[in-house]
Design an enzyme around this catalytic site. Structure first.
Site, short mmCIF file in Angstrom:
data_model
loop_
_atom_site.label_atom_id
_atom_site.label_comp_id
_atom_site.label_asym_id
_atom_site.label_seq_id
_atom_site.Cartn_x
_atom_site.Cartn_y
_atom_site.Cartn_z
N CYS A 22 22.17 3.65 36.93
CA CYS A 22 23.42 2.99 37.34
C CYS A 22 23.59 1.65 36.62
CB CYS A 22 23.42 2.79 38.86
SG CYS A 22 24.93 1.99 39.46
N CYS A 43 25.14 -1.14 38.81
CA CYS A 43 24.19 -1.69 39.80
C CYS A 43 23.18 -2.63 39.12
CB CYS A 43 23.40 -0.58 40.50
SG CYS A 43 24.34 0.87 40.94
N ASP A 44 22.64 -2.19 37.99
CA ASP A 44 21.47 -2.88 37.41
C ASP A 44 21.73 -3.60 36.09
OD1 ASP A 44 20.04 -1.87 39.55
OD2 ASP A 44 19.49 -0.05 38.49
#
Ligand code: FAD
Ligand code: NAP
Length: 312
Positions: free
Chosen positions: A134, A137-138
């Protein structure tokens, strides 16, 4: 007893919830293990939903969907559904992971799909510590650092571009020269100077230490290797359908599925079991698009309304 249990709260589940409740069905519960929205919430940009001309990230794009459904009476139960079974009176039991059960006259399975693992050495060991699926997300953890991306589909190419906006460089590793990604997406990425394409290449190993990933060994078809000293790798190598809810206690599917485990449906989104419907990425021949998942959800909900009128 519920009239309808919807399992999964992605675009298919939410659209099903909207059409069922707005179509007059009472006692409709959407079982979603997390926040509603589905896998598109991990996307950095959504630009191909008809009528939504502004490019939004997946989270912002999905936020109004649940609001709209809840207004018409859809209830969200934050729970993981273990499985669905059919009772002798043709109703269904929804088995939740805390041991509780609910009975419903009809069920729509909208459990979608999840990222596949690529299978290289170190992938599981460093998952969440440098190996990610992701970028939204990261990606921020790698601000101004170099990262690697694995895959040649739409997700890999789009997310590589997203990462190129944050990171100093992106190595795009793909196992052949042809791409599954749409030509328009690929063209943009090829023009991006921060993306270096490493083709005919696979990841041989990801290595690191207690603090996480330190590098990626890339192996080319000609046998040569390259050691990328990157702290992160994002893998986008396709999706597996989430079909565990339609397996019985012995692990046997309760309705027809194809060889990939996708649920066989007809144009009304009916499965081989009357009263059991499926919509979105989980079904056979799914185009794996938000617009088609939402359309499936709407079709399934309308079919459920007719089914309940005729059978209960
Ligand atoms: P999903 O979105 O997968 O939703 C399924 C939901 O079910 C999940 O929320 C999950 O938590 C829940 N669930 C699963 N099992 C259970 C269970 N047992 N109990 C309770 N809840 C459960 N499509 C586009 O059209 N345009 C794009 O730009 C685009 N970009 C994408 C970018 C990325 C990074 C990804 C991963 C996908 C992208 N897609 C895009 C594809 C799109 O997201 C999917 O086709 C769509 O989300 C499928 O919707 P769905 O409702 O079928 O399933
Ligand atoms: P995908 O289309 O299945 O692509 C997966 C990629 O990973 C392929 O390039 C594949 O290589 C490669 N791959 C598979 N296994 C591998 C392994 N073990 N090691 C190395 N590489 C591996 O998956 P996706 O990109 O996640 O897309 C899934 C679906 O969502 C698609 O239908 C896609 O169109 C859709 N989607 C749409 C959008 C959009 O509309 N904007 C955005 C994202 C996703 P090969 O090509 O050699 O098989």
């Amino acid at each position: 007893m519920l009239n309808l249990a919807i399992i999964g709260g992605g675009p298919a589940g939410l659209a099903a919830g909207l059409y069922a409740t707005r179509g007059g069905l009472k006692d409709v519960v959407m079982f979603e293990q997390g926040m509603p929205g589905g896998q598109i919430t991990s996307s950095s940009e959504m630009e191909n939903y008809p009528g939504v001309a502004t490019v939004l990230d997946g989270m912002s794009f999905m936020a109004p969907w649940q609001e709209q459904c809840f207004r018409f009476g859809l209830k969200h139960e934050m729970a993981f559904v273990q499985r669905v079974s059919q009772n002798s009176d043709k109703t269904f039991t929804i088995h939740l992971d805390d041991g509780k059960t609910q009975i419903a006259k009809a069920v729509i399975v909208c459990t979608g799909s999840e990222p596949k693992r690529a299978g290289f050495k170190g992938e599981d060991e460093f998952f969440g510590r440098g190996v990610s699926t992701c970028a939204t997300c990261d990606g921020f953890f790698y601000k101004n650092k170099e990262v690697a991306v694995l895959g040649g589909g739409d997700t890999a190419i789009e997310e590589a571009q997203y990462l190129a906006n944050i990171c100093s460089k992106v190595y795009l590793i793909h196992r052949r020269e042809g791409f599954r990604a749409a030509p328009i997406t690929l063209e943009k990425a090829r023009k991006n100077e921060k993306i270096e394409f490493l083709l005919n290449a696979v990841v041989d190993e990801v290595y690191g230490d207690k603090s996480g990933v330190n590098g990626v060994i890339v192996k080319f078809k000609d046998g040569s290797t390259r050691d990328l000293k990157v702290p992160g790798i994002f893998t986008f190598v396709g999706l597996n359908v989430r079909n565990s809810v339609i397996k019985d206690e012995a692990g046997k599917f309760i309705c027809d599925v194809n060889e990939a485990g996708q649920i066989v449906v007809n144009l009304k989104m009916q499965t081989s079991v009357p009263g059991l419907f499926a919509a979105g990425d989980i079904r056979i021949d799914a185009p794996k698009q938000v617009v088609s998942a939402a359309a499936d959800g709407a079709v399934a909900a309308l079919s459920v309304i007719s089914y309940i009128e005729a059978n209960h």
